[in-house]
Design a protein around this motif. Structure first.
Motif, short mmCIF file in Angstrom:
data_model
loop_
_atom_site.label_atom_id
_atom_site.label_comp_id
_atom_site.label_asym_id
_atom_site.label_seq_id
_atom_site.Cartn_x
_atom_site.Cartn_y
_atom_site.Cartn_z
N GLY A 121 0.80 -1.21 0.00
CA GLY A 121 0.00 0.00 0.00
C GLY A 121 0.84 1.26 0.00
O GLY A 121 2.06 1.22 0.12
N LEU A 122 0.15 2.37 -0.14
CA LEU A 122 0.75 3.70 -0.06
C LEU A 122 -0.02 4.52 0.95
O LEU A 122 -1.25 4.44 1.02
CB LEU A 122 0.70 4.41 -1.42
N THR A 123 0.70 5.33 1.72
CA THR A 123 0.09 6.14 2.77
C THR A 123 0.25 7.62 2.44
O THR A 123 1.31 8.05 1.97
CB THR A 123 0.71 5.81 4.14
N SER A 126 -4.50 0.42 -0.64
CA SER A 126 -3.80 -0.85 -0.56
C SER A 126 -4.41 -1.91 -1.45
O SER A 126 -5.55 -1.80 -1.92
CB SER A 126 -3.79 -1.36 0.89
N LYS A 127 -3.63 -2.96 -1.68
CA LYS A 127 -4.08 -4.16 -2.38
C LYS A 127 -4.15 -5.29 -1.37
O LYS A 127 -3.26 -5.46 -0.54
CB LYS A 127 -3.12 -4.51 -3.52
N ARG A 148 -9.50 -3.44 -10.70
CA ARG A 148 -8.19 -2.96 -11.15
C ARG A 148 -7.95 -1.51 -10.77
O ARG A 148 -6.82 -1.11 -10.50
CB ARG A 148 -8.08 -3.09 -12.68
N ARG A 149 -9.00 -0.71 -10.75
CA ARG A 149 -8.85 0.74 -10.57
C ARG A 149 -9.22 1.17 -9.15
O ARG A 149 -10.13 0.61 -8.53
CB ARG A 149 -9.73 1.49 -11.57
N PHE A 150 -8.54 2.19 -8.66
CA PHE A 150 -8.87 2.79 -7.37
C PHE A 150 -9.98 3.81 -7.56
O PHE A 150 -9.82 5.01 -7.33
CB PHE A 150 -7.63 3.43 -6.74
N GLY A 198 -3.76 0.71 -10.23
CA GLY A 198 -2.53 0.30 -9.56
C GLY A 198 -2.02 1.35 -8.59
O GLY A 198 -2.34 2.54 -8.68
N LEU A 199 -1.19 0.90 -7.65
CA LEU A 199 -0.67 1.78 -6.61
C LEU A 199 0.23 2.87 -7.18
O LEU A 199 0.17 4.02 -6.75
CB LEU A 199 0.08 0.97 -5.56
#
Length: 237
Positions: free
Chosen positions: A29-31, A64-65, A112-114, A147-148
């Protein structure tokens, strides 16, 4: 203070976390730093201050994934929002990619998409009412992409927004606030961040259903194995 013996689920979660050297759930993930603004849900009051009253707080958001699958492959995507309310304890809202209609609100759906709809999957009790929380895509905001890496790039050049919403088990989503994403935090901060979706629920809400204890024990075991968030009273992002 009495010492509570960890449950079998908590012990298993801790063992798996040590084995993979990362979070048990949603390890990739990214924060980001963020700000949450609420204006109150339209319609009948829920009796929950966070959902009914206007407010503004600094926040931390993690995209996150779930598994995670490689690259841009479909996955159960997650959005975690922490409201910092010093000196009070934080509020953690955790949602996963799912469907907007009532029949799909408690079903994780790979994407697939956020973008799209993220729900609490598990429902809450507010007095005598059953409620679901959600994070929705803002149609007037830049799309977070696929994707992230792409989501991180969108946040770096824009300030994308997400909508916070609440609904009954069968009613429509009622927006009560928004999340505005800001700067990405570094990998060390992301790794140290520990959410508590059961202990840090908004005042006036209570998680219900047979999976609530399982989720609580799983997150507690993962946090314990990582040495993160051992005390609910002092934990910070």
């Amino acid at each position: 203070m009495a010492v509570t013996t960890p449950s079998a689920v908590e012990r298993a979660a801790a063992a798996l976390t040590r084995l993979r050297h990362a979070r048990l759930l949603h390890p990739a993930g990214l924060t980001f730093t963020a700000e949450v603004q609420t204006w109150g849900a339209p319609g009948p009051p829920t009796g929950v201050p966070l959902l009914d009253l206007p407010g503004r707080w600094p926040a931390t958001v993690r995209l996150s994934k779930g598994v995670p699958t490689p690259g841009r492959w479909p996955d159960v995507l997650g959005v975690a929002v922490r409201l910092h309310r010093d000196p009070e304890p934080p509020v953690d809202l955790l949602v996963s990619s799912s469907g907007a209609p009532p029949v799909l609100r408690n079903l994780p759906l790979p994407r697939r998409r956020f973008s799209g709809t993220y729900t609490s999957i598990m429902s809450f009790r507010a007095g005598g009412r059953r409620l679901f929380l959600a994070v929705l895509a803002d149609p007037e905001s830049p799309d977070l992409g696929r994707g992230l890496a792409e989501a991180g790039a969108v946040v770096a050049r824009d300030e994308p927004r997400l909508v916070l919403a609440v609904a009954s088990a069968v009613g429509p989503w009622r927006p009560f606030g928004e999340v505005r994403l800001d700067a990405e935090r570094d990998a060390a901060e992301d790794a140290a961040l520990a959410f508590d979706p059961v202990g840090n629920v908004p005042a006036g809400l209570r998680l219900i259903g047979p999976l609530a204890r399982l989720r609580d024990d799983s997150y507690r075991g993962s946090r314990r194995a990582r040495g993160a968030g051992l005390s609910r009273s002092v934990r910070r992002g």
